[in-house]
Write a protein that holds these residues in place. Structure first.
Motif, mmCIF file in Angstrom:
data_model
loop_
_atom_site.group_PDB
_atom_site.id
_atom_site.type_symbol
_atom_site.label_atom_id
_atom_site.label_comp_id
_atom_site.label_asym_id
_atom_site.label_seq_id
_atom_site.Cartn_x
_atom_site.Cartn_y
_atom_site.Cartn_z
ATOM 1 N N LYS A 114 -0.596 -7.492 -0.455
ATOM 2 C CA LYS A 114 -0.332 -7.645 -1.878
ATOM 3 C C LYS A 114 -1.345 -6.840 -2.674
ATOM 4 O O LYS A 114 -2.550 -6.965 -2.457
ATOM 5 N N GLY A 115 -0.858 -5.980 -3.551
ATOM 6 C CA GLY A 115 -1.707 -5.408 -4.587
ATOM 7 C C GLY A 115 -2.557 -4.213 -4.217
ATOM 8 O O GLY A 115 -3.313 -3.717 -5.037
ATOM 9 N N THR A 135 2.721 -1.991 -0.045
ATOM 10 C CA THR A 135 2.607 -3.246 -0.783
ATOM 11 C C THR A 135 3.958 -3.960 -0.790
ATOM 12 O O THR A 135 5.013 -3.313 -0.825
ATOM 13 N N THR A 136 3.904 -5.292 -0.757
ATOM 14 C CA THR A 136 5.130 -6.061 -0.958
ATOM 15 C C THR A 136 5.562 -5.884 -2.401
ATOM 16 O O THR A 136 4.795 -5.433 -3.248
ATOM 17 N N LEU A 179 6.728 -1.040 -0.950
ATOM 18 C CA LEU A 179 6.496 0.226 -1.642
ATOM 19 C C LEU A 179 5.274 0.891 -1.028
ATOM 20 O O LEU A 179 4.267 0.224 -0.757
ATOM 21 N N ARG B 182 -2.290 -4.342 -11.159
ATOM 22 C CA ARG B 182 -1.741 -4.501 -9.804
ATOM 23 C C ARG B 182 -0.821 -5.709 -9.704
ATOM 24 O O ARG B 182 -0.423 -6.111 -8.610
ATOM 25 N N LEU B 184 -1.461 -8.911 -10.241
ATOM 26 C CA LEU B 184 -2.018 -10.126 -9.633
ATOM 27 C C LEU B 184 -1.465 -11.391 -10.279
ATOM 28 O O LEU B 184 -1.371 -12.433 -9.633
#
Lengths: 227, 321
Positions: A114-115, A135-136, A179, B182, B184
């Motif tokens: 993630k991220g 990334t998801t 992605l 991003r 979050l």
């Protein structure tokens, strides 16, 4: 307007992925995976990278070279197997300090989470090792990803680390979407997009007077009064 | 008299519904944002989310594997009676949480904050949280569960009256930008803003505004409703969409709740619910029926009362359903 939007390029990748297939991926590509992915996060990293315990899977890279930063929603199915419901990534930036050693020890070439990670991690750790970051999407596509998990191949250190931290090997099919954040040159989609967004931020605050009392963080000198 | 088992069964059902079925108000809100979104990446993310919600409902699997911190909000009619009493209700809610964690399955997220030990069932000290409120002229109990991500997207700040609306806007922007990078905060989301109250209630009100009011709902005070609209538009002007990519999809809706506060202060809190906004409500009727819905109807006129009494004539219509 909607008609100005462009379709993103889609790719399908078989795991373990070859260096050639990985080199073709560009930031912003949409990726689906087939084969085996494994989960590892701080619990597993601590054991292997810090405490130097042996990997529980012999020649891991020949089974899977894709490390998913994930804790599955899984429960024993009562028949000796596991029922995997949703699958969602956890934020990767926290694992930065383990990654160089982990990639060297395992031969992992795809990091999924993630991220994304810091741009420096891509340039200095992932790219020099021929590794990329996926990334998801939306961070909530747990049902789509859960659908892509066809079987639990094996699970390691479950007793010791618990469901969230254990090392799971998932057999996956059409597993995605993901992605591409960083490519083999270390370019980062998040960084590029962040710079574009940042360009407009100052204007948002124009005319908004700052609060009377500041906070640490707005000044980093702890000797300052905050008035 | 409401039976103890009825509470447990209903709580178990809403744990499942919240985890699997996206509320229709939120789905409608996100679909509306896709039409306006110009960023390629941000719009791809939103379309994937819609696919994901369809897959969750079809497969009866959780829409997000991060269970967040599952919790309850209970509204008790002043005339409601329940077998086993209200300690029994709390026991039923804890039992339903453990059962749903195993059966859905939900990820066991709850651990001791210091020792990181867990029971693998999302139950522990002060977990799940159970917040109570009351409603006059009613004999039902409403139980709402919310599964909200637990790490990012919330901030609190003590402002002062002179900081004014500018100050609120700054805290709002600071929070969305800090946690939106991003993605979050898992935006776009319903954003709740708490203004006033004591510090803890400021946090509570903002959290409840994000999690317990539906998309399209407006605060009954027209000036606060206008502020909600202004903040929503401000958030969507940041230039940041889903996952922090270039775009306009940040705030699906903005809800502001207020509480009378210290004459010298203006505390503000900002909370973003998830891109997978998970909530479900059960009404336990006195005759043994249970009905389910996705609108918690938490902020009744009674909840927002300003004086010693309350607007008695309005409560029955506002709390019907």
């Amino acid at each position: 307007m909607a008609e100005e939007r462009h379709e993103l390029r889609q790719r399908r990748l078989t795991l373990p992925a070859s260096a050639e297939a990985i080199a073709e991926l560009e930031p912003g590509n949409v990726v689906y995976l087939d084969g085996v992915v494994y989960t590892a996060r701080e619990g597993v990293y601590q054991k292997v990278v810090v405490e130097r315990e042996a990997l529980p899977v012999a020649d891991l890279a020949s089974v899977s070279n894709a490390n998913f930063h994930c804790s599955p929603a899984a429960a024993p199915d009562g028949k000796g197997g596991y029922n995997v419901g949703g699958v969602t990534a956890t934020a990767s930036f926290r694992f930065s300090k383990y990654l160089a050693d982990w990639l060297d020890l395992t031969g992992t070439k795809i990091v999924i989470g993630k991220g994304g990670m810091g741009a420096g991690d891509y340039k200095e750790v992932l790219a020099p090792r021929g590794a990329i970051y996926l990334t998801t999407v939306g961070y909530g596509t747990g049902a789509l990803l859960g659908r892509g998990v066809k079987a639990v191949e094996s699970v390691h250190w479950l007793e010791e680390l618990g469901i969230a931290q254990a090392m799971w090997l998932f057999r996956v099919k059409n597993f995605g979407p993901f992605l591409v954040d960083s490519d083999t040159a270390g370019n980062s989609l998040f960084q590029r997009q962040g710079e574009l967004v940042n360009a407009g931020i100052e204007a948002l605050y124009a005319g908004l007077k700052p609060p009377a009392l500041r906070r640490y963080g707005e000044t980093d000198d702890r000797r300052d009064e905050l008035l | 008299m409401i039976a103890h088992e009825q509470v447990e069964t209903a709580a178990y059902e809403i744990m499942k519904k919240a985890a699997i079925d996206i509320p229709e108000d939120y789905l409608g809100g996100v679909k509306g944002m896709i039409d306006l979104e110009t960023g390629d990446l941000s719009s791809f993310v939103l379309k994937s989310m819609v696919d994901n919600w369809e897959a969750a409902t079809e497969d009866r699997r959780p829409m997000c594997a991060d269970t967040g911190l599952p919790r309850y909000y209970v509204k008790v009619g002043n005339e409601a009676r329940v077998a086993g009493g209200f300690c029994g209700v709390e026991e039923a809610l804890r039992s339903a949480t453990a059962r749903a964690t195993q059966d859905v399955p939900l990820r066991p997220n709850r651990v001791h904050p210091l020792w990181r030990t867990e029971h693998n069932n999302n139950v522990g000290i002060n977990a799940p949280e159970i917040e109570w409120s009351f409603e006059p002229d009613a004999d039902w109990i409403d139980v709402t569960t919310v599964h909200k991500g637990g790490l990012f997207g919330t901030d609190y700040r003590m402002l002062f009256p002179g900081d004014g609306i500018d100050g609120i806007k700054r805290v709002f922007l600071d929070t969305l930008i800090a946690f939106g990078k991003r993605g979050l905060a898992c935006q776009p989301a319903i954003v709740g803003v708490g203004v006033g109250g004591s510090k803890d209630i400021c946090m509570t009100l903002g959290k409840q505004a994000a999690c317990l009011r539906v998309v399209g709902d407006a605060n009954p005070d027209p000036k606060i409703a206008a502020l909600e609209q202004e903040l929503k538009e401000l958030g969507n002007r940041i230039g940041m969409g889903a996952m922090g990519f270039v775009g306009s999809s940040m705030v699906v809706d903005c809800h502001v709740e207020v509480g009378y506060t210290h004459t010298g202060g203006m505390p503000v809190s900002v909370h973003t619910f998830c891109l997978s906004s998970r909530r479900a409500t059960a009404r336990l009727h006195a005759d043994g029926r249970t009905s389910y819905r996705t609108d918690p109807k938490w902020f009744t006129p009674y909840m927002r009362r300003e004086t010693i009494g309350w607007p008695r004539s309005d409560t029955s219509s506002a709390s019907a359903g």
